[in-house]
Design a protein around this motif. Structure first.
Motif, PDB file in Angstrom:
ATOM      1  N   ASP A 200       0.634  -1.137   0.307  1.00 24.61           N
ATOM      2  CA  ASP A 200      -0.070  -0.343  -0.079  1.00 24.61           C
ATOM      3  C   ASP A 200       1.040   0.663   0.087  1.00 24.61           C
ATOM      4  O   ASP A 200       0.608   2.828  -0.145  1.00 24.61           O
ATOM      5  N   PHE A 201       2.208   0.828   0.458  1.00 22.46           N
ATOM      6  CA  PHE A 201       3.279   2.187   0.311  1.00 22.46           C
ATOM      7  C   PHE A 201       4.615   1.647  -0.349  1.00 22.46           C
ATOM      8  O   PHE A 201       5.190   0.411   1.037  1.00 22.46           O
ATOM      9  N   ILE A 202       5.580   2.589  -0.187  1.00 22.60           N
ATOM     10  CA  ILE A 202       6.891   2.579  -0.326  1.00 22.60           C
ATOM     11  C   ILE A 202       7.365   3.857   0.292  1.00 22.60           C
ATOM     12  O   ILE A 202       6.827   4.959  -0.314  1.00 22.60           O
ATOM     13  N   ALA A 203       8.701   2.981   0.760  1.00 24.58           N
ATOM     14  CA  ALA A 203       9.523   4.547   1.398  1.00 24.58           C
ATOM     15  C   ALA A 203      10.573   3.732   1.049  1.00 24.58           C
ATOM     16  O   ALA A 203      11.725   2.494   1.095  1.00 24.58           O
ATOM     17  N   GLY A 204      11.573   4.708   1.282  1.00 24.86           N
ATOM     18  CA  GLY A 204      12.976   4.616   1.162  1.00 24.86           C
ATOM     19  C   GLY A 204      13.666   5.631  -0.297  1.00 24.86           C
ATOM     20  O   GLY A 204      12.874   5.474  -0.539  1.00 24.86           O
ATOM     21  N   PRO A 205      14.919   5.099  -0.288  1.00 21.60           N
ATOM     22  CA  PRO A 205      15.876   6.681  -1.234  1.00 21.60           C
ATOM     23  C   PRO A 205      15.931   5.540  -2.322  1.00 21.60           C
ATOM     24  O   PRO A 205      15.775   4.384  -1.930  1.00 21.60           O
ATOM     25  N   GLY A 206      16.457   6.022  -3.463  1.00 16.44           N
ATOM     26  CA  GLY A 206      17.104   5.344  -4.104  1.00 16.44           C
ATOM     27  C   GLY A 206      18.099   6.523  -5.801  1.00 16.44           C
ATOM     28  O   GLY A 206      17.932   7.564  -5.631  1.00 16.44           O
ATOM     29  N   ASN A 207      18.504   5.746  -6.791  1.00 15.01           N
ATOM     30  CA  ASN A 207      18.953   6.804  -7.548  1.00 15.01           C
ATOM     31  C   ASN A 207      17.228   7.005  -8.314  1.00 15.01           C
ATOM     32  O   ASN A 207      16.430   7.496  -8.118  1.00 15.01           O
ATOM     33  N   ALA A 208      18.025   8.216  -9.346  1.00 13.04           N
ATOM     34  CA  ALA A 208      16.770   8.532 -10.188  1.00 13.04           C
ATOM     35  C   ALA A 208      15.628   7.402 -11.193  1.00 13.04           C
ATOM     36  O   ALA A 208      14.954   8.274 -11.097  1.00 13.04           O
ATOM     37  N   PHE A 209      16.021   6.601 -11.172  1.00  7.66           N
ATOM     38  CA  PHE A 209      14.969   5.286 -11.612  1.00  7.66           C
ATOM     39  C   PHE A 209      14.520   5.423 -10.867  1.00  7.66           C
ATOM     40  O   PHE A 209      12.978   5.227 -11.161  1.00  7.66           O
ATOM     41  N   VAL A 210      14.991   4.656  -9.556  1.00  5.90           N
ATOM     42  CA  VAL A 210      13.296   4.533  -8.207  1.00  5.90           C
ATOM     43  C   VAL A 210      12.968   5.712  -8.428  1.00  5.90           C
ATOM     44  O   VAL A 210      11.423   5.836  -7.957  1.00  5.90           O
ATOM     45  N   ALA A 211      13.435   7.401  -8.249  1.00  5.25           N
ATOM     46  CA  ALA A 211      12.671   8.168  -7.488  1.00  5.25           C
ATOM     47  C   ALA A 211      11.578   8.701  -8.483  1.00  5.25           C
ATOM     48  O   ALA A 211      10.671   8.826  -8.250  1.00  5.25           O
ATOM     49  N   GLU A 212      12.195   7.905  -9.607  1.00  5.05           N
ATOM     50  CA  GLU A 212      10.622   8.152 -11.212  1.00  5.05           C
ATOM     51  C   GLU A 212      10.071   7.751 -10.931  1.00  5.05           C
ATOM     52  O   GLU A 212       8.510   7.720 -11.850  1.00  5.05           O
ATOM     53  N   ALA A 213      10.047   5.427 -10.841  1.00  9.59           N
ATOM     54  CA  ALA A 213       9.333   4.829 -10.092  1.00  9.59           C
ATOM     55  C   ALA A 213       7.942   5.225  -9.497  1.00  9.59           C
ATOM     56  O   ALA A 213       7.243   5.126  -9.546  1.00  9.59           O
ATOM     57  N   LYS A 214       8.480   5.347  -8.494  1.00 11.67           N
ATOM     58  CA  LYS A 214       7.933   6.006  -6.995  1.00 11.67           C
ATOM     59  C   LYS A 214       6.807   7.300  -8.033  1.00 11.67           C
ATOM     60  O   LYS A 214       6.197   6.804  -7.216  1.00 11.67           O
ATOM     61  N   ARG A 215       7.698   8.292  -8.180  1.00 10.82           N
ATOM     62  CA  ARG A 215       6.619   9.178  -8.525  1.00 10.82           C
ATOM     63  C   ARG A 215       5.682   8.836  -9.529  1.00 10.82           C
ATOM     64  O   ARG A 215       4.507   9.709 -10.158  1.00 10.82           O
ATOM     65  N   GLN A 216       5.451   8.039 -10.805  1.00  5.46           N
ATOM     66  CA  GLN A 216       4.801   7.526 -11.499  1.00  5.46           C
ATOM     67  C   GLN A 216       3.644   6.901 -10.984  1.00  5.46           C
ATOM     68  O   GLN A 216       2.624   6.563 -10.983  1.00  5.46           O
ATOM     69  N   LEU A 217       3.897   6.345 -10.094  1.00  3.21           N
ATOM     70  CA  LEU A 217       3.307   4.883  -9.182  1.00  3.21           C
ATOM     71  C   LEU A 217       2.710   5.793  -8.432  1.00  3.21           C
ATOM     72  O   LEU A 217       1.333   5.386  -7.638  1.00  3.21           O
ATOM     73  N   PHE A 218       3.074   7.046  -7.473  1.00  2.46           N
ATOM     74  CA  PHE A 218       2.240   7.637  -6.360  1.00  2.46           C
ATOM     75  C   PHE A 218       0.732   7.948  -7.321  1.00  2.46           C
ATOM     76  O   PHE A 218       0.529   8.511  -7.729  1.00  2.46           O
ATOM     77  N   GLY A 219       0.301   7.859  -6.014  1.00  2.00           N
ATOM     78  CA  GLY A 219      -1.250   8.022  -6.208  1.00  2.00           C
ATOM     79  C   GLY A 219      -2.556   6.148  -6.293  1.00  2.00           C
ATOM     80  O   GLY A 219      -3.144   5.725  -5.126  1.00  2.00           O
ATOM     81  N   GLU A 220      -1.821   5.236  -6.723  1.00  4.86           N
ATOM     82  CA  GLU A 220      -1.748   3.912  -6.386  1.00  4.86           C
ATOM     83  C   GLU A 220      -1.295   3.032  -5.625  1.00  4.86           C
ATOM     84  O   GLU A 220      -2.462   2.227  -5.017  1.00  4.86           O
ATOM     85  N   ILE A 221       0.086   3.758  -5.097  1.00  9.75           N
ATOM     86  CA  ILE A 221       0.484   3.671  -3.538  1.00  9.75           C
ATOM     87  C   ILE A 221       0.906   4.517  -3.356  1.00  9.75           C
ATOM     88  O   ILE A 221       1.040   5.532  -3.945  1.00  9.75           O
ATOM     89  N   GLY A 222       1.202   4.676  -1.945  1.00  8.91           N
ATOM     90  CA  GLY A 222       1.878   6.033  -1.069  1.00  8.91           C
ATOM     91  C   GLY A 222       2.922   5.982  -0.900  1.00  8.91           C
ATOM     92  O   GLY A 222       3.480   4.647  -0.996  1.00  8.91           O
ATOM     93  N   ILE A 223       3.898   6.918  -1.081  1.00 11.44           N
ATOM     94  CA  ILE A 223       5.442   7.270  -0.915  1.00 11.44           C
ATOM     95  C   ILE A 223       5.799   7.668   0.017  1.00 11.44           C
ATOM     96  O   ILE A 223       4.771   9.156   0.936  1.00 11.44           O
ATOM     97  N   ASP A 224       6.645   7.931   0.585  1.00 11.12           N
ATOM     98  CA  ASP A 224       7.253   8.940   1.919  1.00 11.12           C
ATOM     99  C   ASP A 224       7.011  10.160   0.960  1.00 11.12           C
ATOM    100  O   ASP A 224       7.188  11.442   1.822  1.00 11.12           O
ATOM    101  N   LEU A 225       8.369  10.128   0.224  1.00 11.34           N
ATOM    102  CA  LEU A 225       8.839  11.768  -0.612  1.00 11.34           C
ATOM    103  C   LEU A 225       9.406  11.241  -1.286  1.00 11.34           C
ATOM    104  O   LEU A 225       9.313  10.466  -1.921  1.00 11.34           O
ATOM    105  N   PHE A 226       9.286  13.162  -2.348  1.00 10.01           N
ATOM    106  CA  PHE A 226       9.479  12.711  -3.672  1.00 10.01           C
ATOM    107  C   PHE A 226      11.139  12.979  -3.297  1.00 10.01           C
ATOM    108  O   PHE A 226      11.629  14.356  -2.542  1.00 10.01           O
ATOM    109  N   ALA A 227      12.171  12.442  -3.653  1.00  9.32           N
ATOM    110  CA  ALA A 227      13.094  12.191  -3.198  1.00  9.32           C
ATOM    111  C   ALA A 227      14.148  12.705  -4.490  1.00  9.32           C
ATOM    112  O   ALA A 227      14.354  12.502  -5.437  1.00  9.32           O
ATOM    113  N   GLY A 228      15.313  14.128  -3.856  1.00 11.51           N
ATOM    114  CA  GLY A 228      16.235  14.061  -4.651  1.00 11.51           C
ATOM    115  C   GLY A 228      17.826  14.125  -4.308  1.00 11.51           C
ATOM    116  O   GLY A 228      17.720  13.093  -3.587  1.00 11.51           O
ATOM    117  N   PRO A 229      18.855  14.853  -5.075  1.00 10.37           N
ATOM    118  CA  PRO A 229      20.286  14.619  -4.417  1.00 10.37           C
ATOM    119  C   PRO A 229      20.013  14.880  -2.658  1.00 10.37           C
ATOM    120  O   PRO A 229      19.505  16.064  -2.291  1.00 10.37           O
TER     121      PRO A 229
END
Length: 436
Positions: A200-229
């Motif tokens: 239902d929810f994904i947390a944790g940092p990652g590279n640009a690809f992981v961050a983009e995956a979380k951004r695209q999936l947000f709404g379908e699942i919850g996420i912690d933050l839109f992470a940058g450097p």
């Protein structure tokens, strides 16, 4: 406002893969394939991106025990100590969040409950560094919140299982552990496959690809933050030690070639000596190949006319980590509001927050601290409300108020729900109510 740059950032085209790759398109394609093909697509992309295709991505209980047995005892002891620190702070946060019920009017009861998310995915990156601490921050905090099901995913590192990371995931309380990385891990957890249950929810940092995956999936699942450097900003006055300032700036610059490190100081001497110290320390820092790029490209040193101005400038940056090396560092608690976390005085450093002190290191970047804080127990809770009217007269009065309020907004159906209570409990007459 007077502002002088002793060193200014000079951003240029990045050599990182994400700078020459259409990251959103790549990520979208992986997610779509995993939706359609499930585990087959997960395996395909794991082979492609990580050269990793074990018989099973999920670790069995026996696998976990064998892997943990290979980890040095000192590392295990340190993991346990850090997790105890994280748990202690998270428990204090949980205790600050209260369920309650109040009687707002005679017989009218309104309440609040804080229900934990049912299933959480924790992504712990590998890549350049095995980030054990991310397991502590994401999983220990979720367990304290009461999350019953936690899936941990971490990528292989150079074709090997990251043993210490697996130990951290297990000791933190992960219920299932997968050696699986990148977009394929995030997508598998978000959409669910035969192998990986949907979260239902994904947390944790990652590279640009992981961050983009979380951004695209947000709404379908919850996420912690839109992470940058990772970002660090130090506010320093004339009492600061330039050697310490330089050390602490570079400690964060080593995160990646695009990690900005900024000093705001009221002392020109401190600023200039810090720049010299950074150059000197880069000669012996084993991660200088990364830190030199980030410091050289994104590092800044800003001279402010007084400490209040320094705090104001720092708030404009709204950085993830803000370290205060001044005569009275606690003044920043009153003077500043835009930051992910504050680190006060020379005895406290950002690296403590990253690795061991107990506060959460998943923090807002790219100015997001203007509207959100970081990961904490509350992110894993859903604050919900309930209502109950036990007094007939009050229900009737609310019905009258509801009818008037709803008709002011032209919501006749809503108004009739109120009318019905006014009719039932106060005897009001309405032409539309025709029941016997």
């Amino acid at each position: 406002m007077t502002r002088t740059y002793l060193k200014k950032a000079t951003p240029k085209a990045s050599n990182a893969p994400s700078a020459t790759t259409d990251v959103p398109t790549v990520v979208r394609r992986v997610i779509e394939d995993i939706r359609k093909e499930g585990d087959a697509a997960v395996r395909k992309y794991s082979e492609k991106f990580d050269k990793w295709s074990p018989e099973s991505f999920k670790l069995s209980k026996a696998d976990i025990e064998r892997i943990i047995a290979s980890v040095p005892q000192q590392t295990i002891d340190d993991i346990k100590e850090v997790q105890a620190n994280v748990r202690r702070f998270a428990e204090a946060q949980r205790e600050s969040i209260k369920d309650f019920e109040i009687e707002t009017l005679p017989g009218v009861f309104l309440g609040q409950r804080n229900n934990p998310i049912n299933t959480v995915g924790a992504y712990v990156p590998g890549g350049r560094y095995p980030l054990l601490a991310s397991a502590h921050m994401t999983i220990v905090t979720a367990k304290v919140a009461g999350v019953p099901n936690i899936i941990g995913c971490t990528p292989p590192i150079r074709g090997e299982i990251p043993s210490a990371t697996v130990a951290a995931l297990h000791l933190a309380g992960a219920d299932e552990i997968f050696v699986l990385g990148g977009v394929q891990a995030v997508a598998a957890m978000a959409v669910g496959t035969e192998m990986v249950r949907k979260v239902d929810f994904i947390a944790g940092p990652g590279n640009a690809f992981v961050a983009e995956a979380k951004r695209q999936l947000f709404g379908e699942i919850g996420i912690d933050l839109f992470a940058g450097p990772t970002e660090v900003l130090i506010v320093a006055d004339e009492t600061a030690d330039p050697f310490m300032v330089a050390t602490d700036l570079l400690s964060q610059a080593e995160h990646g070639p695009d990690s900005p490190a900024v000093l705001i100081t009221t002392s020109e001497e401190i600023g200039k000596r810090t720049i010299e110290e950074c150059e000197n320390q880069l000669k012996t820092l084993c991660t200088a190949d990364i830190a030199r790029v980030s410091w050289g490209t994104f590092g800044e040193v800003v001279l402010a006319s007084n400490i209040d101005e320094a705090f104001t400038i720092a708030d404009e940056y709204a950085y993830e980590h803000v370290q205060v090396l001044t005569k009275n560092p606690r003044d920043s608690l009153e003077k500043m509001t835009h930051y992910g976390a504050l680190f006060l005085g020379p005895m406290t450093c950002v690296s403590y927050g990253d690795k061991c002190i107990g506060t959460n290191h998943v923090l807002p970047t790219r100015g997001a601290s203007r509207y959100t804080g970081g990961l904490w127990v509350g992110k894993y809770l859903r604050t919900v409300t309930y209502q109950e009217v036990r007094n007939a007269e009050q229900s009737g009065k609310l019905g009258r108020l509801c009818g008037r309020s709803a008709r002011a907004e032209l919501f006749e159906g809503h108004a009739r729900s109120g009318d019905l209570r006014a009719h039932e409990y106060l005897g009001d007459k309405f032409d539309w109510i025709t029941k016997n």
